[in-house]
Design an enzyme around this catalytic site. Structure first.
Site, PDB file in Angstrom:
ATOM      1  N   TYR A  88       0.793  -1.219   0.000  1.00  0.00           N
ATOM      2  CA  TYR A  88       0.000   0.000   0.000  1.00  0.00           C
ATOM      3  C   TYR A  88       0.831   1.276   0.000  1.00  0.00           C
ATOM      4  CZ  TYR A  88       1.189  -0.285   4.934  1.00  0.00           C
ATOM      5  OH  TYR A  88       1.895  -0.385   6.108  1.00  0.00           O
TER       6      TYR A  88
ATOM      7  N   HIS B 292       4.973   1.434  24.794  1.00  0.00           N
ATOM      8  CA  HIS B 292       3.713   0.863  24.333  1.00  0.00           C
ATOM      9  C   HIS B 292       2.883   1.788  23.453  1.00  0.00           C
ATOM     10  CE1 HIS B 292       4.775  -1.740  27.753  1.00  0.00           C
ATOM     11  NE2 HIS B 292       4.148  -2.685  27.051  1.00  0.00           N
TER      12      HIS B 292
END
Length: 233
Positions: A101, A158
Site C-alpha cells: 500500500y 507501548h
C-alpha cells in the site's frame, strides 16, 4: 461521548463534511477517516492527541481494535531526532520492505512517558499520548529537542510513534498525513492518534459501510480521504 452526526446530510458537500471534521477535532472529538479503497481500504478512529483520555484509549482498543499509534509531523519528529524505525533496526528483517500500500512504513520509536509504570494501561497510554502532543507543539516552536524527549520518554514502550511525510498530503496520503492535515486545519498541535477499525467476526478491516454505521450511532463525523485531500491537500 457524542458530537456531530456521522452521515452526510441531505445536500451536504465534501467541503461541509471536512468543515464538520475540523469542528469535531477542535472540540476534542474523534473523527472516522477512511483512506482510499485502492490503498489500505481501512477506516481509522482518529483523535487529536492532546484530547486523548483513558476513556478514549479504551474506545480505541474496544471499538477499533487495531494498533494505537501517535502520529507526529515531520518537523516535530526532526526536532526531536526521532528516526524511522526501519533505519535503526540492525537485522535483515528491516530491509527490502515490499508494502502493498505504500513505499515505506511510517513507524518511528515505540515509547512510554517516564511517569508511567508499565505503560500499557489506558491511563498510562493516555498520559504518554497527551505528553507527545505537548512535546510536538514545543518542538515545532523550537523549545524542545532530542535531549528533552529523552528526559520525558523511554523507548521501547507501548505507544507507537509515526513520522509523517514532510509535505503531508502532497507527499503521502496515509492516515498519518490525513489526520495531521486535519489537526493543522483545526489549529491544533501536530500530533494525532490513529487506530484501525477491525471486524470482530472476520478479523479483517471493518467495512466502510459498517464504519459509517458506527459513526452514525455514536454521532461522530465520518470523512473520506479524498474529501480531505481535495480540501486540505
Amino acid at each position: 461521548m457524542s458530537g456531530h452526526a456521522g452521515d452526510l446530510r441531505g445536500d451536504e458537500t465534501d467541503s461541509d463534511a471536512v468543515d464538520r471534521a475540523v469542528a469535531a477535532f477542535r472540540d476534542g472529538l474523534p473523527v472516522l477517516i477512511h483512506d482510499f479503497d485502492d490503498r489500505e481500504g481501512e477506516t481509522d478512529i482518529v483523535y487529536p492527541a492532546g484530547a486523548v483520555t483513558a476513556d478514549a484509549v479504551a474506545r480505541l482498543r474496544n471499538d477499533a481494535g487495531g494498533l494505537v499509534c501517535a502520529a507526529l509531523s515531520h518537523e516535530a519528529a526532526d526536532a526531536m531526532d526521532l528516526p524511522f524505525l526501519d533505519d535503526t533496526i540492525d537485522h535483515p528483517s528491516a530491509g527490502s520492505h515490499e508494502l502493498g500500500y505504500d513505499d515505506r512504513s511510517s513507524f518511528s520509536l515505540p515509547v512510554n512517558h517516564r511517569d508511567t509504570f508499565t505503560g500499557i494501561p489506558d491511563d498510562d497510554r493516555a498520559l504518554t499520548i497527551t505528553e507527545l502532543a505537548s512535546a510536538a507543539e514545543a518542538a515545532v516552536a523550537g523549545d524542545y529537542d532530542a535531549q528533552d524527549f529523552a528526559a520525558d520518554f523511554r523507548s521501547p514502550g507501548h505507544v507507537n510513534v509515526l513520522r509523517a511525510a514532510p509535505g503531508l498530503l502532497a507527499d503521502r496520503q496515509g492516515h498519518t498525513e490525513l489526520g495531521l492535515a486535519l489537526a493543522a486545519e483545526a489549529g491544533l498541535p501536530p500530533a494525532v492518534v490513529v487506530c484501525e477499525m477491525l471486524d470482530d467476526e472476520t478479523g479483517r478491516a471493518l467495512s466502510k459501510a459498517a464504519a459509517r454505521d458506527y459513526a452514525t450511532r455514536h454521532e461522530f463525523v465520518f470523512v473520506d480521504g479524498d474529501q480531505l485531500v481535495e480540501r486540505l491537500g
